[in-house]
Scaffold this motif. Structure first.
Motif, PDB file in Angstrom:
ATOM      1  N   ALA A  83       0.834  -1.200   0.000  1.00 46.15           N
ATOM      2  CA  ALA A  83       0.000   0.000   0.000  1.00 46.15           C
ATOM      3  C   ALA A  83       0.871   1.253   0.000  1.00 46.15           C
ATOM      4  O   ALA A  83       0.403   2.329   0.330  1.00 46.15           O
ATOM      5  CB  ALA A  83      -0.925  -0.008   1.202  1.00 46.15           C
ATOM      6  N   ALA A  84       2.137   1.071  -0.336  1.00 49.17           N
ATOM      7  CA  ALA A  84       3.048   2.210  -0.375  1.00 49.17           C
ATOM      8  C   ALA A  84       2.585   3.183  -1.443  1.00 49.17           C
ATOM      9  O   ALA A  84       1.909   2.824  -2.401  1.00 49.17           O
ATOM     10  CB  ALA A  84       4.465   1.730  -0.664  1.00 49.17           C
ATOM     11  N   SER A  85       2.960   4.433  -1.263  1.00 46.81           N
ATOM     12  CA  SER A  85       2.537   5.441  -2.233  1.00 46.81           C
ATOM     13  C   SER A  85       3.142   5.130  -3.601  1.00 46.81           C
ATOM     14  O   SER A  85       4.268   4.652  -3.706  1.00 46.81           O
ATOM     15  CB  SER A  85       2.954   6.830  -1.753  1.00 46.81           C
ATOM     16  OG  SER A  85       4.353   6.883  -1.639  1.00 46.81           O
ATOM     17  N   PRO A  86       2.376   5.377  -4.659  1.00 43.30           N
ATOM     18  CA  PRO A  86       2.857   5.065  -6.008  1.00 43.30           C
ATOM     19  C   PRO A  86       4.018   5.980  -6.401  1.00 43.30           C
ATOM     20  O   PRO A  86       4.145   7.097  -5.913  1.00 43.30           O
ATOM     21  CB  PRO A  86       1.635   5.304  -6.892  1.00 43.30           C
ATOM     22  CG  PRO A  86       0.693   6.106  -6.088  1.00 43.30           C
ATOM     23  CD  PRO A  86       1.023   5.883  -4.649  1.00 43.30           C
ATOM     24  N   TYR A 107       5.345  -1.080 -11.690  1.00 41.38           N
ATOM     25  CA  TYR A 107       4.493  -0.851 -10.517  1.00 41.38           C
ATOM     26  C   TYR A 107       3.252  -1.733 -10.676  1.00 41.38           C
ATOM     27  O   TYR A 107       2.318  -1.365 -11.399  1.00 41.38           O
ATOM     28  CB  TYR A 107       4.126   0.633 -10.399  1.00 41.38           C
ATOM     29  CG  TYR A 107       3.370   0.976  -9.139  1.00 41.38           C
ATOM     30  CD1 TYR A 107       3.909   0.716  -7.887  1.00 41.38           C
ATOM     31  CD2 TYR A 107       2.108   1.552  -9.202  1.00 41.38           C
ATOM     32  CE1 TYR A 107       3.224   1.024  -6.732  1.00 41.38           C
ATOM     33  CE2 TYR A 107       1.410   1.864  -8.047  1.00 41.38           C
ATOM     34  CZ  TYR A 107       1.966   1.594  -6.810  1.00 41.38           C
ATOM     35  OH  TYR A 107       1.287   1.890  -5.667  1.00 41.38           O
ATOM     36  N   GLU A 130      -2.463  10.849 -12.789  1.00 47.44           N
ATOM     37  CA  GLU A 130      -2.833  11.597 -11.578  1.00 47.44           C
ATOM     38  C   GLU A 130      -4.261  11.295 -11.156  1.00 47.44           C
ATOM     39  O   GLU A 130      -4.548  11.179  -9.962  1.00 47.44           O
ATOM     40  CB  GLU A 130      -2.625  13.097 -11.811  1.00 47.44           C
ATOM     41  CG  GLU A 130      -1.157  13.476 -11.885  1.00 47.44           C
ATOM     42  CD  GLU A 130      -0.916  14.918 -12.300  1.00 47.44           C
ATOM     43  OE1 GLU A 130      -1.893  15.628 -12.657  1.00 47.44           O
ATOM     44  OE2 GLU A 130       0.255  15.340 -12.278  1.00 47.44           O
ATOM     45  N   VAL A 133      -4.121   7.832  -9.524  1.00 48.88           N
ATOM     46  CA  VAL A 133      -3.532   7.910  -8.173  1.00 48.88           C
ATOM     47  C   VAL A 133      -4.536   8.488  -7.199  1.00 48.88           C
ATOM     48  O   VAL A 133      -4.667   8.013  -6.058  1.00 48.88           O
ATOM     49  CB  VAL A 133      -2.216   8.732  -8.190  1.00 48.88           C
ATOM     50  CG1 VAL A 133      -1.757   9.051  -6.786  1.00 48.88           C
ATOM     51  CG2 VAL A 133      -1.137   7.998  -8.968  1.00 48.88           C
ATOM     52  N   LYS A 134      -5.270   9.527  -7.620  1.00 56.03           N
ATOM     53  CA  LYS A 134      -6.278  10.154  -6.744  1.00 56.03           C
ATOM     54  C   LYS A 134      -7.368   9.151  -6.370  1.00 56.03           C
ATOM     55  O   LYS A 134      -7.840   9.133  -5.233  1.00 56.03           O
ATOM     56  CB  LYS A 134      -6.888  11.355  -7.449  1.00 56.03           C
ATOM     57  CG  LYS A 134      -7.892  12.107  -6.625  1.00 56.03           C
ATOM     58  CD  LYS A 134      -8.440  13.288  -7.394  1.00 56.03           C
ATOM     59  CE  LYS A 134      -9.531  13.978  -6.606  1.00 56.03           C
ATOM     60  NZ  LYS A 134     -10.152  15.054  -7.354  1.00 56.03           N
ATOM     61  N   LEU A 136      -7.002   5.971  -6.046  1.00 55.68           N
ATOM     62  CA  LEU A 136      -6.457   4.895  -5.196  1.00 55.68           C
ATOM     63  C   LEU A 136      -6.836   5.102  -3.743  1.00 55.68           C
ATOM     64  O   LEU A 136      -7.051   4.145  -3.014  1.00 55.68           O
ATOM     65  CB  LEU A 136      -4.939   4.828  -5.306  1.00 55.68           C
ATOM     66  CG  LEU A 136      -4.366   4.113  -6.506  1.00 55.68           C
ATOM     67  CD1 LEU A 136      -2.831   4.167  -6.460  1.00 55.68           C
ATOM     68  CD2 LEU A 136      -4.831   2.682  -6.573  1.00 55.68           C
ATOM     69  N   ASN A 137      -6.871   6.346  -3.324  1.00 59.57           N
ATOM     70  CA  ASN A 137      -7.144   6.641  -1.911  1.00 59.57           C
ATOM     71  C   ASN A 137      -8.580   6.778  -1.701  1.00 59.57           C
ATOM     72  O   ASN A 137      -9.464   6.601  -1.383  1.00 59.57           O
ATOM     73  CB  ASN A 137      -6.413   7.911  -1.479  1.00 59.57           C
ATOM     74  CG  ASN A 137      -4.929   7.770  -1.696  1.00 59.57           C
ATOM     75  OD1 ASN A 137      -4.384   6.685  -1.577  1.00 59.57           O
ATOM     76  ND2 ASN A 137      -4.272   8.854  -2.017  1.00 59.57           N
TER      77      ASN A 137
END
Length: 137
Positions: A83-86, A107, A130, A133-134, A136-137
């Motif tokens: 779960a590390a940041s991409p 990745y 982007e 990634v947004k 993902l959270n």
């Protein structure tokens, strides 16, 4: 006078043979095979039952008795993805203005979502990355 077709007699005879065959098949005995003793964390069961035990390793196992012998099924939980940041877009793009499928393989979460992130395309732009990634959270 019409000639009769003996369909009723034929069907009764065929049904009788079918019932006799089923009864005969159910009464025939099959030789028993030597069953292997159950291993740690398992028990022997009948063909219609299964038993699940937690072994010393935390794995679940079940043993089934079948006509060919015992079958043991072991299962464990898979490892969870990181779960590390991409990584940054620039790191994955390798100096290009897009991320290719081969670049995304670096990745694994992005490689798994490549078609979603690229909107079924063959590359991911910085804006698409982007947005991905947004989400993902």
């Amino acid at each position: 006078m019409k000639k009769r077709i003996p369909t009723l007699r034929t069907s009764i005879f065929a049904t009788g043979l079918l019932i006799a065959g089923v009864a005969s098949a159910q009464t025939q005995s099959q030789p028993m095979q030597q069953a292997t003793p159950p291993t740690q964390g398992t028990t022997a069961t009948s063909p219609t039952q299964s038993t699940v035990h937690a072994g010393s390793t935390g794995a679940n196992s079940a043993t089934y008795s079948t006509a060919q012998g015992q079958v043991q099924v072991n299962s464990t939980m898979g490892s969870t993805p990181s779960a590390a940041s991409p990584p940054a877009f620039e790191q994955l793009a390798n100096g290009k203005k897009y991320i290719s499928k081969q670049d995304a393989d670096a990745y694994p979460p992005l490689a798994n979502d490549f078609l979603y992130a690229s909107h079924n395309g063959d590359r991911i732009t910085k804006a698409q990355y982007e947005r991905w990634v947004k989400n993902l959270n």
